[in-house]
Design a protein around this motif. Structure first.
Motif, short mmCIF file in Angstrom:
data_model
loop_
_atom_site.label_atom_id
_atom_site.label_comp_id
_atom_site.label_asym_id
_atom_site.label_seq_id
_atom_site.Cartn_x
_atom_site.Cartn_y
_atom_site.Cartn_z
N ALA A 106 0.72 -1.08 0.05
CA ALA A 106 -0.06 0.22 0.12
C ALA A 106 0.76 1.09 0.02
O ALA A 106 0.61 2.19 -0.71
N LEU A 107 2.01 1.29 0.81
CA LEU A 107 2.95 2.47 0.93
C LEU A 107 3.64 2.52 -0.57
O LEU A 107 3.56 3.65 -1.08
N TYR A 108 4.06 1.58 -1.23
CA TYR A 108 4.60 1.66 -2.55
C TYR A 108 3.64 2.12 -3.53
O TYR A 108 3.80 2.95 -4.19
N GLN A 109 2.20 1.92 -3.36
CA GLN A 109 1.24 2.37 -4.23
C GLN A 109 1.06 3.82 -4.16
O GLN A 109 0.76 4.46 -5.07
N LEU A 110 0.96 4.38 -2.85
CA LEU A 110 0.76 5.67 -2.49
C LEU A 110 1.92 6.47 -2.99
O LEU A 110 1.84 7.63 -3.65
N MET A 111 3.27 6.08 -3.03
CA MET A 111 4.24 6.59 -3.59
C MET A 111 4.26 6.79 -5.12
O MET A 111 4.46 7.74 -5.73
N GLY A 112 3.90 5.57 -5.75
CA GLY A 112 3.57 5.68 -7.12
C GLY A 112 2.57 6.72 -7.75
O GLY A 112 2.70 7.16 -8.77
N ALA A 113 1.67 6.87 -6.97
CA ALA A 113 0.37 8.01 -7.11
C ALA A 113 0.95 9.25 -6.68
O ALA A 113 0.01 10.18 -6.59
N TYR A 114 1.96 9.50 -6.25
CA TYR A 114 2.61 10.83 -5.66
C TYR A 114 1.65 11.43 -4.69
O TYR A 114 1.58 12.70 -4.42
N ARG A 115 1.11 10.52 -3.68
CA ARG A 115 0.43 10.80 -2.62
C ARG A 115 1.48 10.83 -1.27
O ARG A 115 1.29 10.13 -0.59
N MET A 116 2.32 11.88 -1.63
CA MET A 116 3.60 11.75 -0.59
C MET A 116 3.28 11.91 0.90
O MET A 116 3.97 11.28 1.79
N ASP A 117 2.32 12.58 1.17
CA ASP A 117 1.86 12.94 2.66
C ASP A 117 1.36 11.69 3.31
O ASP A 117 1.68 11.43 4.38
N GLN A 118 0.40 11.04 2.41
CA GLN A 118 0.04 9.96 2.88
C GLN A 118 0.97 8.76 3.09
O GLN A 118 0.98 7.90 3.98
#
Length: 505
Positions: A464-476
């Motif tokens: 889930a963290l890797y996907q958040l990084m891939g979506a550029y949702r860096m704060d989350q």
């Protein structure tokens, strides 16, 4: 009997997937020039990472060995944090410090200097040094601490200066310890996946692990997957055999177990020691601080799927830890009398999580849908890959247990569950707790097999963290990284604490 069952299961779960890959590999005919480039990059980046880690570790370990200062023990403990840190969290911390908008590039921009790029080969090497520098420091520090006090007393009586001590004591010790440290780190870097996935890529920065993932996930080329996996196994086995061959026994002779430190030189050497310790601490701890500073405020606002992924990761870590201990304990108890038990426990070091996952996929493909394998294969791979570490932790205590209490227990007729409950578990509580904590921490932060099989609906927290990084949702992503870091260290601390408290009086 339990040890034979455990050894058979480990052998089947490791050799079975490798055999399936060998059968499917087709003589490595599916490999092309890009795969050979990936092999070359894997080898040279692992060698460069190991060499830099050891080179940087020497002055840091020397300074810690000969200096005593307030907070030294805490600093040594904190410097070991990257070894337990999930790869995806560590990479995110490095991006926060060395990335395009990181602290280092902000400082360089303010000075009018060109920016640094963390992506590509240099980023992979920096990340590997970040992970493995603490391991190299601890191995070398143990080497310094193993020098008998009598040698140091003799050196002092002969009036040895720093140069003489370096020539007659430190360099011989380093010749014994450094080859093993280099090869251990080299082997770790060979099978690194998350670092290459996030910071590598491209034709010039693709490792064999990343090529396996790309061939499996995007190309569905199972022949190429099998060929790459066999190459990975071959290189890992060669590194293991070489490591076993070059590991040298201590050559300083026995001492009287008296504690004595190296004489601390003054002058510019004192300033140099302070500088290298401060630089190493800053390099290792600043990325963790950057993650905490950005992520802690966002923890309450994390979306529900991230918390669900955290719960799934906890369940997988608990299952993998239980399986690791169930497989390791019988092997450790049998190892003092049976060499095959120790050899069975080292088998998983010949494969990576992606190799095991790909082999298990080939075995189960005709029987079940691949997405249904995501969670059980992730659990199995995590349990197997932490088994060698757990076995190494248990072996010294298991040998001492057999030597001190084995004959007495046999004479009293202690067998089966009674022996396990009243003798084995109480005496092995401390290493069992530490091994459980290590297994739980590694399993909690693994980003390997789940990337091969996941359909996106069932996610672990690292995924889930890797996907958040891939979506550029860096704060989350930073908040999720804080959560993953807290759960990882919390699991390790809790398991280790239970083992400490369960020790017999």
């Amino acid at each position: 009997m339990p040890a034979r069952i455990s050894a058979a299961l480990v052998a089947a779960l490791v050799l079975g997937p490798i055999a399936a890959l060998a059968w499917r590999g087709g003589g490595l005919s599916a490999l092309g020039p890009a795969d050979l480039e990936a092999l070359w990059f894997t080898l040279w980046q692992a060698a460069a990472s190991a060499a830099l880690s050891c080179l940087c570790a020497v002055p840091v370990a020397r300074a810690l060995a000969r200096r005593r200062f307030a907070g030294r023990g805490l600093l040594i403990a904190l410097m070991g944090a990257p070894f337990l840190l999930p790869s995806v969290v560590a990479v995110m911390g490095l991006i926060a410090v060395f990335g395009r908008r990181g602290l280092v590039n902000a400082g360089l921009g303010a000075l009018g200097l060109p920016e640094l790029s963390l992506y590509g080969a240099q980023g992979v090497i920096v990340a590997h040094v970040f992970f493995n520098l603490p391991l190299a420091v601890r191995m070398l520090l143990h080497g310094w601490q193993a020098v008998p006090a009598e040698r140091l007393r003799l050196a002092a009586a002969l009036g040895f200066g720093p140069a003489d001590i370096a020539r007659h004591i430190e360099r011989p010790m380093l010749r014994m310890v450094l080859p093993g440290a280099f090869l251990a780190i080299f082997l770790v870097c060979l099978t690194s996946f998350a670092v290459a996935l996030i910071l590598g890529g491209g034709p010039r920065a693709t490792t064999v692990e990343l090529a396996i993932y790309q061939a499996f996930r995007f190309d569905a080329d199972l022949g190429r997957v099998a060929g790459l996996a066999l190459i990975q196994v071959g290189v890992s086995v060669a590194a293991l055999l070489l490591a076993a061959r070059v590991t040298a026994p201590p050559a300083f002779g026995a001492g009287l177990d008296r504690s004595l430190t190296l004489p601390p030189p003054g002058g510019w050497r004192r300033l140099k020691d302070a500088a290298v310790v401060a630089a190493a601490a800053l390099f290792l701890l600043l990325p963790l601080g950057a993650i905490l500073a950005r992520g802690l405020p966002g923890l309450p606002a994390l979306p529900a799927p991230v918390w669900q992924a955290a719960g799934l990761s906890l369940a997988l870590a608990a299952g993998a830890t239980a399986l690791t201990l169930a497989l390791t304990l019988p092997l450790a108890l049998a190892a003092p009398r049976a060499r095959w038990a120790e050899l069975a426990g080292t088998l998983p070091m010949a494969a990576s999580s992606l190799v095991l996952g790909a082999g298990l996929f080939l075995i189960a493909r005709p029987l079940v849908a691949p997405t249904a394998l995501a969670l059980p294969v992730t659990l199995l791979a995590n349990a197997l890959l932490t088994l060698p570490f757990a076995l190494r932790l248990l072996l010294p205590e298991a040998r001492a247990l057999a030597a001190d209490y084995g004959r007495l227990a046999d004479a009293l007729g202690m067998q089966g569950l009674g022996r396990l409950r009243y003798l084995t578990l109480p005496r092995l509580a401390r290493p069992l707790g530490f091994a459980a904590g290590l297994s739980a921490a590694f399993s909690m932060g693994d980003l390997g097999v789940i990337t091969l099989f996941s359909d996106g609906r069932r996610q672990t927290l690292p995924f889930a963290l890797y996907q958040l990084m891939g979506a550029y949702r860096m704060d989350q992503a930073a908040a999720a990284a804080c959560l993953l870091m807290a759960l990882t260290f919390g699991l390790f601390w809790a398991c280790d604490r239970i083992g400490q408290n369960a020790r017999p009086d």
